[in-house]
Design a protein around this motif. Structure first.
Motif, PDB file in Angstrom:
ATOM      1  N   ALA A 611       0.795  -1.241   0.056  1.00  0.00           N
ATOM      2  CA  ALA A 611      -0.070  -0.030   0.077  1.00  0.00           C
ATOM      3  C   ALA A 611       0.518   1.178   0.031  1.00  0.00           C
ATOM      4  O   ALA A 611       0.589   2.332  -0.589  1.00  0.00           O
ATOM      5  CB  ALA A 611      -1.148   0.050   1.280  1.00  0.00           C
ATOM      6  N   THR A 612       1.835   1.344   0.728  1.00  0.00           N
ATOM      7  CA  THR A 612       2.806   2.343   0.767  1.00  0.00           C
ATOM      8  C   THR A 612       4.099   1.838   0.910  1.00  0.00           C
ATOM      9  O   THR A 612       4.715   0.496   0.707  1.00  0.00           O
ATOM     10  CB  THR A 612       2.693   3.223   2.189  1.00  0.00           C
ATOM     11  OG1 THR A 612       3.247   2.518   3.103  1.00  0.00           O
ATOM     12  CG2 THR A 612       1.083   3.497   2.167  1.00  0.00           C
ATOM     13  N   ARG A 613       5.295   2.709   0.944  1.00  0.00           N
ATOM     14  CA  ARG A 613       6.697   2.240   1.142  1.00  0.00           C
ATOM     15  C   ARG A 613       6.745   1.757   2.399  1.00  0.00           C
ATOM     16  O   ARG A 613       7.777   0.725   2.307  1.00  0.00           O
ATOM     17  CB  ARG A 613       7.444   3.264   0.947  1.00  0.00           C
ATOM     18  CG  ARG A 613       7.793   4.003  -0.228  1.00  0.00           C
ATOM     19  CD  ARG A 613       8.784   5.129  -0.119  1.00  0.00           C
ATOM     20  NE  ARG A 613       8.372   6.160   0.467  1.00  0.00           N
ATOM     21  CZ  ARG A 613       7.870   7.527   0.340  1.00  0.00           C
ATOM     22  NH1 ARG A 613       7.179   7.252  -1.057  1.00  0.00           N
ATOM     23  NH2 ARG A 613       7.469   8.041   1.168  1.00  0.00           N
ATOM     24  N   ARG A 614       5.938   1.832   3.261  1.00  0.00           N
ATOM     25  CA  ARG A 614       5.957   1.021   4.621  1.00  0.00           C
ATOM     26  C   ARG A 614       5.036   0.032   4.906  1.00  0.00           C
ATOM     27  O   ARG A 614       5.207  -0.709   6.074  1.00  0.00           O
ATOM     28  CB  ARG A 614       6.007   2.159   5.857  1.00  0.00           C
ATOM     29  CG  ARG A 614       7.097   3.101   5.657  1.00  0.00           C
ATOM     30  CD  ARG A 614       7.075   4.158   6.585  1.00  0.00           C
ATOM     31  NE  ARG A 614       8.133   5.343   6.480  1.00  0.00           N
ATOM     32  CZ  ARG A 614       9.335   5.069   7.045  1.00  0.00           C
ATOM     33  NH1 ARG A 614       9.722   4.056   7.824  1.00  0.00           N
ATOM     34  NH2 ARG A 614      10.450   5.861   7.215  1.00  0.00           N
ATOM     35  N   ASP A 615       3.918   0.000   4.161  1.00  0.00           N
ATOM     36  CA  ASP A 615       2.923  -0.714   4.688  1.00  0.00           C
ATOM     37  C   ASP A 615       2.507  -1.869   3.532  1.00  0.00           C
ATOM     38  O   ASP A 615       2.650  -1.815   2.373  1.00  0.00           O
ATOM     39  CB  ASP A 615       1.483   0.148   4.809  1.00  0.00           C
ATOM     40  CG  ASP A 615       1.836   0.931   5.926  1.00  0.00           C
ATOM     41  OD1 ASP A 615       1.658   0.575   7.187  1.00  0.00           O
ATOM     42  OD2 ASP A 615       2.006   2.293   5.713  1.00  0.00           O
ATOM     43  N   ARG A 616       2.364  -3.057   4.021  1.00  0.00           N
ATOM     44  CA  ARG A 616       2.008  -3.986   3.248  1.00  0.00           C
ATOM     45  C   ARG A 616       0.725  -4.749   3.886  1.00  0.00           C
ATOM     46  O   ARG A 616       0.511  -5.270   4.921  1.00  0.00           O
ATOM     47  CB  ARG A 616       3.292  -5.182   3.073  1.00  0.00           C
ATOM     48  CG  ARG A 616       2.739  -6.539   2.076  1.00  0.00           C
ATOM     49  CD  ARG A 616       3.995  -7.081   2.149  1.00  0.00           C
ATOM     50  NE  ARG A 616       3.753  -8.449   1.323  1.00  0.00           N
ATOM     51  CZ  ARG A 616       4.845  -9.468   1.397  1.00  0.00           C
ATOM     52  NH1 ARG A 616       5.913  -9.370   1.563  1.00  0.00           N
ATOM     53  NH2 ARG A 616       4.859 -10.564   0.491  1.00  0.00           N
ATOM     54  N   PRO A 651       9.405   4.076  11.730  1.00  0.00           N
ATOM     55  CA  PRO A 651      10.998   4.682  11.628  1.00  0.00           C
ATOM     56  C   PRO A 651      11.851   4.167  12.758  1.00  0.00           C
ATOM     57  O   PRO A 651      11.140   3.264  13.591  1.00  0.00           O
ATOM     58  CB  PRO A 651      10.568   6.423  12.047  1.00  0.00           C
ATOM     59  CG  PRO A 651       9.017   6.339  11.505  1.00  0.00           C
ATOM     60  CD  PRO A 651       8.359   5.028  11.962  1.00  0.00           C
ATOM     61  N   ALA A 652      13.156   4.367  12.786  1.00  0.00           N
ATOM     62  CA  ALA A 652      14.014   3.891  13.888  1.00  0.00           C
ATOM     63  C   ALA A 652      14.093   2.548  13.617  1.00  0.00           C
ATOM     64  O   ALA A 652      14.452   1.925  14.842  1.00  0.00           O
ATOM     65  CB  ALA A 652      13.427   4.386  15.171  1.00  0.00           C
ATOM     66  N   GLY A 653      13.798   1.944  12.522  1.00  0.00           N
ATOM     67  CA  GLY A 653      14.346   0.458  12.466  1.00  0.00           C
ATOM     68  C   GLY A 653      13.258  -0.364  13.246  1.00  0.00           C
ATOM     69  O   GLY A 653      13.732  -1.614  13.520  1.00  0.00           O
ATOM     70  N   ILE A 654      12.060  -0.162  13.277  1.00  0.00           N
ATOM     71  CA  ILE A 654      10.879  -0.820  14.129  1.00  0.00           C
ATOM     72  C   ILE A 654      10.057  -1.287  12.958  1.00  0.00           C
ATOM     73  O   ILE A 654       9.558  -0.713  12.070  1.00  0.00           O
ATOM     74  CB  ILE A 654      10.040  -0.004  15.182  1.00  0.00           C
ATOM     75  CG1 ILE A 654      11.255   0.668  16.200  1.00  0.00           C
ATOM     76  CG2 ILE A 654       8.946  -0.567  15.736  1.00  0.00           C
ATOM     77  CD1 ILE A 654      10.526   1.703  17.214  1.00  0.00           C
ATOM     78  N   HIS A 655       9.702  -2.718  13.135  1.00  0.00           N
ATOM     79  CA  HIS A 655       8.773  -3.311  12.273  1.00  0.00           C
ATOM     80  C   HIS A 655       7.663  -4.063  13.053  1.00  0.00           C
ATOM     81  O   HIS A 655       7.987  -4.472  13.901  1.00  0.00           O
ATOM     82  CB  HIS A 655       9.400  -4.396  11.588  1.00  0.00           C
ATOM     83  CG  HIS A 655      10.607  -3.879  10.478  1.00  0.00           C
ATOM     84  ND1 HIS A 655      11.756  -3.215  10.875  1.00  0.00           N
ATOM     85  CD2 HIS A 655      10.693  -3.896   9.206  1.00  0.00           C
ATOM     86  CE1 HIS A 655      12.295  -2.866   9.758  1.00  0.00           C
ATOM     87  NE2 HIS A 655      11.805  -3.413   8.821  1.00  0.00           N
ATOM     88  N   LEU A 678       6.719  -7.384  17.066  1.00  0.00           N
ATOM     89  CA  LEU A 678       7.058  -6.095  17.188  1.00  0.00           C
ATOM     90  C   LEU A 678       8.703  -6.483  17.287  1.00  0.00           C
ATOM     91  O   LEU A 678       9.124  -7.141  17.978  1.00  0.00           O
ATOM     92  CB  LEU A 678       6.571  -5.545  18.303  1.00  0.00           C
ATOM     93  CG  LEU A 678       7.118  -4.011  18.301  1.00  0.00           C
ATOM     94  CD1 LEU A 678       6.488  -3.112  17.305  1.00  0.00           C
ATOM     95  CD2 LEU A 678       6.603  -3.386  19.775  1.00  0.00           C
ATOM     96  N   SER A 679       9.468  -5.812  16.357  1.00  0.00           N
ATOM     97  CA  SER A 679      10.859  -5.881  16.368  1.00  0.00           C
ATOM     98  C   SER A 679      11.486  -4.671  16.172  1.00  0.00           C
ATOM     99  O   SER A 679      11.099  -3.614  15.607  1.00  0.00           O
ATOM    100  CB  SER A 679      11.183  -6.978  15.118  1.00  0.00           C
ATOM    101  OG  SER A 679      11.097  -6.248  13.810  1.00  0.00           O
ATOM    102  N   LYS A 680      12.994  -4.685  16.891  1.00  0.00           N
ATOM    103  CA  LYS A 680      13.749  -3.366  16.386  1.00  0.00           C
ATOM    104  C   LYS A 680      15.037  -3.594  16.221  1.00  0.00           C
ATOM    105  O   LYS A 680      15.548  -4.775  16.664  1.00  0.00           O
ATOM    106  CB  LYS A 680      13.421  -2.795  17.853  1.00  0.00           C
ATOM    107  CG  LYS A 680      14.791  -1.668  18.178  1.00  0.00           C
ATOM    108  CD  LYS A 680      14.496  -0.507  17.469  1.00  0.00           C
ATOM    109  CE  LYS A 680      15.699   0.678  17.763  1.00  0.00           C
ATOM    110  NZ  LYS A 680      15.706   1.755  17.139  1.00  0.00           N
ATOM    111  N   ARG A 681      15.521  -2.911  15.160  1.00  0.00           N
ATOM    112  CA  ARG A 681      17.082  -3.406  14.966  1.00  0.00           C
ATOM    113  C   ARG A 681      17.948  -2.055  15.320  1.00  0.00           C
ATOM    114  O   ARG A 681      17.359  -1.156  15.159  1.00  0.00           O
ATOM    115  CB  ARG A 681      17.157  -3.387  13.354  1.00  0.00           C
ATOM    116  CG  ARG A 681      18.479  -3.243  12.886  1.00  0.00           C
ATOM    117  CD  ARG A 681      18.790  -3.653  11.252  1.00  0.00           C
ATOM    118  NE  ARG A 681      18.627  -5.241  11.339  1.00  0.00           N
ATOM    119  CZ  ARG A 681      19.075  -5.841  10.114  1.00  0.00           C
ATOM    120  NH1 ARG A 681      19.510  -5.094   9.087  1.00  0.00           N
ATOM    121  NH2 ARG A 681      18.921  -7.259   9.992  1.00  0.00           N
TER     122      ARG A 681
END
Length: 726
Positions: A611-616, A651-655, A678-681
């Motif tokens: 849907a967007t660069r960030r959303d699937r 943002p900030a590497g959070i998925h 929820l993940s964070k790099r």
């Protein structure tokens, strides 16, 4: 309840993603992906003569799944159930809830389908989830490309190229229900060869308790090691190879059903030596599985229009299971064996009598009607033999259900682009299988199979594409078969096609169904004297079972809307399977036949929207109308099932990911679950990072999982993982 709740969840996720889309705008056009597993040709999804589901690395990571069966819930029409906490059952569209006999599963093109017992042992894979590049699932019969046993579909698990996984990764996962996983890999290069060494360990406790609140012993442990390599021999020649070993342990309770289980209500049994000893005897019958694998694939790309591929593999699998059983000495009675040989059901009636499910001998007598009445004096003698042993106690002996399977396989495949409009792939496969088991086969069974396959793809016009494929297969045990497939595509636009497919497929009866010689051959027999050393029950395969035969018709649409990043696949199908083997294959009731029949009619859809660069957003749905002759084939097919997933990059590497799974009937039980991750790099240095993720699963229903006895203490399940890469 399923339909209403499902609609609410789907609309909620869809609305959220639509809002994000308006905020961020659609992504730019992307190149079409390709798939490899449908026809053995590299194809765009719109060119495939059938429906494909691709679970890519992003989906694998976002799902939080710890094993492949859970990951396959993302496939429309795929039914995932559990016989126990360590025994998964994965079936496309359904059939018998206790067996998964009709789907081919490949790892990088190598079959892991076990010909001895017609099963897939998911826990014995040496390939870690972290080393999987993607999973391609062909939904529908594909015997034309992969031979008998690809009756309902094909799952091809494709590993990551070692050249793309250099460096070191260390990962640990811990959570509720005894989850404790570990993984480590190191990628390195030596000359023109890139390699990856991986080690994994998985642990969990299985289900917590049964329907009555009694604790269940069904945990699992898996340890594995694999070494994968890719060698660039010259600009045109590549050698891919893999070595793997896996060792797993599946917990199990006492796996023996006694003829006389020590019922204290049986006359004279209460307080007897037999009742005391047999009621307290219940050792575990854990299974240990060991697998060794070696495979290699040589590819020579002579030109842009001609490629030759030669592959070979060796697999050895061991299922080690031994324990000590106790029962009445009558299980070694020639009188009971004579009854069983005439009609196994009569022996089961005696079992009911000893269990107290029949009140009197006259009740038992009425179960020996007509010409079977002449056997009742033998039944009375068996009862007298059991009564005489009550004070002496049971007979005990060692059971050995160890099975060893070995497979050698070699395959040659040639791919040619004959003209701009015509291309083909053809080749041959030779496979040798050997199964060893004293209990199940009384020794050794062998089978040799030769396959010849071809697929032709012709595009006479920009808007038309024609397919023709066939597999000729000759098996030493089941004979010759031929499976054809014809398909036609009409392209509305280059990436939008309408298709019509007709295919025929077969499934060969496995060695267990057709050639079993299953009985307990007692070792270290102890207890009171027995009338013989031969166990009364002896299940024998008929030896003349025919192949199951399937005819399938399909109408479908596949399209890629580049401007909005949306991929759609819709499939309407009508499938009929004749000559099915549907009977339960039990030692005391082993009567496989070709009398089964099943018909699946329905529609499936999958929608994948970037849907967007960030959303699937990803949605799947299957509606299946089922007709089945045997009652056991009616229990694993929900009329409505599906999934809904929202993947978000913050943002900030959070998925984050939110995934809903639902089915209105899995073995007559509703299933609904929501998974979130929820993940964070954290970028530690220029070349190192730390990924931390929390996965939480919550059951929306209060049913047992597939079976009423498969229950957890809590609807919630979570696990935390941390991965260090450098």
């Amino acid at each position: 309840m399923f339909e209403t709740r499902s609609l609410v969840i789907l609309l909620t996720i869809a609305t959220t993603c639509a809002v994000q889309a308006r905020e961020n705008g659609p992504i730019s056009n992307a190149d079409l992906p390709t798939v490899l597993s449908a026809t053995r040709l590299r194809q765009a999804p719109a060119d495939v003569p059938g429906s494909m589901t691709v679970i890519d690395r992003e989906l694998i990571r976002a799902s939080g799944a710890r094993d492949i069966p859970e990951l396959l819930r993302l496939v429309p029409g795929m039914m995932v159930g559990y016989h126990s906490g360590n025994e998964a059952n994965v079936n496309y569209h359904g059939t018998n809830v206790s067996e998964a006999r009709r789907m081919q599963v490949l790892v990088d093109g190598r079959s892991i389908y076990r010909s001895g017992l017609a099963t897939i042992d998911w826990s014995s894979l040496s390939l870690a989830m972290e080393d999987i590049e993607r999973i391609e699932v062909f939904r529908g019969p594909n015997t034309a490309a992969y031979g008998a046993n690809a009756l309902l579909g094909v799952v091809n698990i494709i590993s990551r190229d070692p050249s793309g996984s250099q460096g070191t990764r260390l990962k640990v996962t811990s959570g509720t229900r005894g989850v404790l996983d570990s993984y480590g890999s190191h990628g390195f290069a030596a000359g023109n060869t890139h390699m990856r060494l991986s080690v994994l360990g998985r642990r969990h406790n299985g289900f917590d308790h049964d329907e009555d609140g009694k604790a269940i012993r069904d945990g699992q442990r898996t340890d594995a090691l694999s070494l994968a390599g890719t060698s660039q021999l010259d600009p045109n020649q590549t050698l891919n190879w893999q070595l793997g070993v896996a060792d797993s342990s599946d917990q199990a309770g006492y796996d023996y059903e006694a003829m006389a289980p020590g019922n204290p209500g049986y006359p004279g049994a209460a307080g007897s030596a037999f009742e005391r000893q047999i009621s307290t005897h219940g050792p575990s019958s854990d299974t240990e599985d060991r697998t060794w694998v070696a495979s290699a694939r040589w590819t020579n790309d002579f030109s842009a229009t001609h490629s030759l591929q030669l592959s070979g593999s060796l697999q050895h699998m061991e299922q080690l299971q031994q324990w000590r059983a106790c029962d009445s000495p009558v299980v070694f009675s020639p009188d009971l064996k004579a009854i069983y040989e005439v009609d196994p059901q009569l022996a089961r009636h005696l079992n009911k009598y000893f269990r107290g499910k029949l009140d009197t001998v006259d009740d038992l007598r009425r179960l020996f009607p007509g010409d079977k009445a002449v056997l009742f004096p033998l039944a009375e003698r068996v009862i007298a033999q059991h009564d005489a042993a009550l004070d002496a106690g049971p007979s005990c002996w060692d059971i050995n259900q160890t099975m060893r399977e070995t497979r050698y396989e070699v395959e040659l495949q040639d791919t040619l682009q004959l003209t701009d409009k015509l291309r083909t792939v053809f080749g041959s496969n030779l496979r040798y299988d050997r199964v060893r088991s004293e209990t199940f086969f009384g020794g050794v069974e062998d089978n040799r199979t030769l396959q010849l396959f071809a697929n032709l793809e012709y595009k006479p016009h920009a808007q038309w594409l024609l397919h023709a494929a066939g597999m000729a297969e000759d098996s030493e045990l089941t004979g010759f078969s031929f499976s054809p497939r014809l398909a036609v595509h009409y392209f509305v636009r280059p990436s939008h096609s309408l298709r019509a497919v007709y295919s025929e497929a077969v499934r060969s009866p496995d060695m267990y169904e057709n050639n079993a010689s299953w009985t307990y051959r007692p070792a270290n027999l102890s207890g009171p004297p027995t009338l013989s050393n031969t166990y009364y029950a002896h299940a024998r395969g008929p030896g003349d079972l025919e192949q199951e035969k399937m005819r399938s018709g399909e109408l479908g649409y596949n399209g890629r809307f580049h401007g909005i990043g949306l991929s759609v696949d819709i499939r309407a199908f009508h499938e009929e399977v004749h000559d099915m083997m549907s009977e339960p294959l039990q030692l005391k009731n082993f009567v496989p036949t070709n009398e089964g029949f099943v018909r699946f009619t329905g529609v499936e859809g999958q929608f994948d929207w970037q849907a967007t660069r960030r959303d699937r957003l990803r949605l799947t749905y299957a509606y299946i109308d089922l007709v089945a002759r045997h009652k056991l084939d009616r229990r694993l097919t929900p009329r409505n099932s599906g999934s809904a997933a929202w993947l978000r990059q913050w943002p900030a590497g959070i998925h984050s990911s939110l995934i809903y799974y639902g089915a209105d009937m899995l073995n007559e039980r509703r299933f609904e679950r929501v998974d979130s991750r929820l993940s964070k790099r954290l970028e530690l240095t220029r070349n190192s990072s730390l990924d931390v993720a929390l996965t939480w699963q919550y059951r929306l229903d209060d049913e047992g999982l597939t079976w009423s006895d498969n229950r957890f203490d809590s609807r919630s399940h979570y696990y935390l993982s941390a991965q260090l890469s450098f």
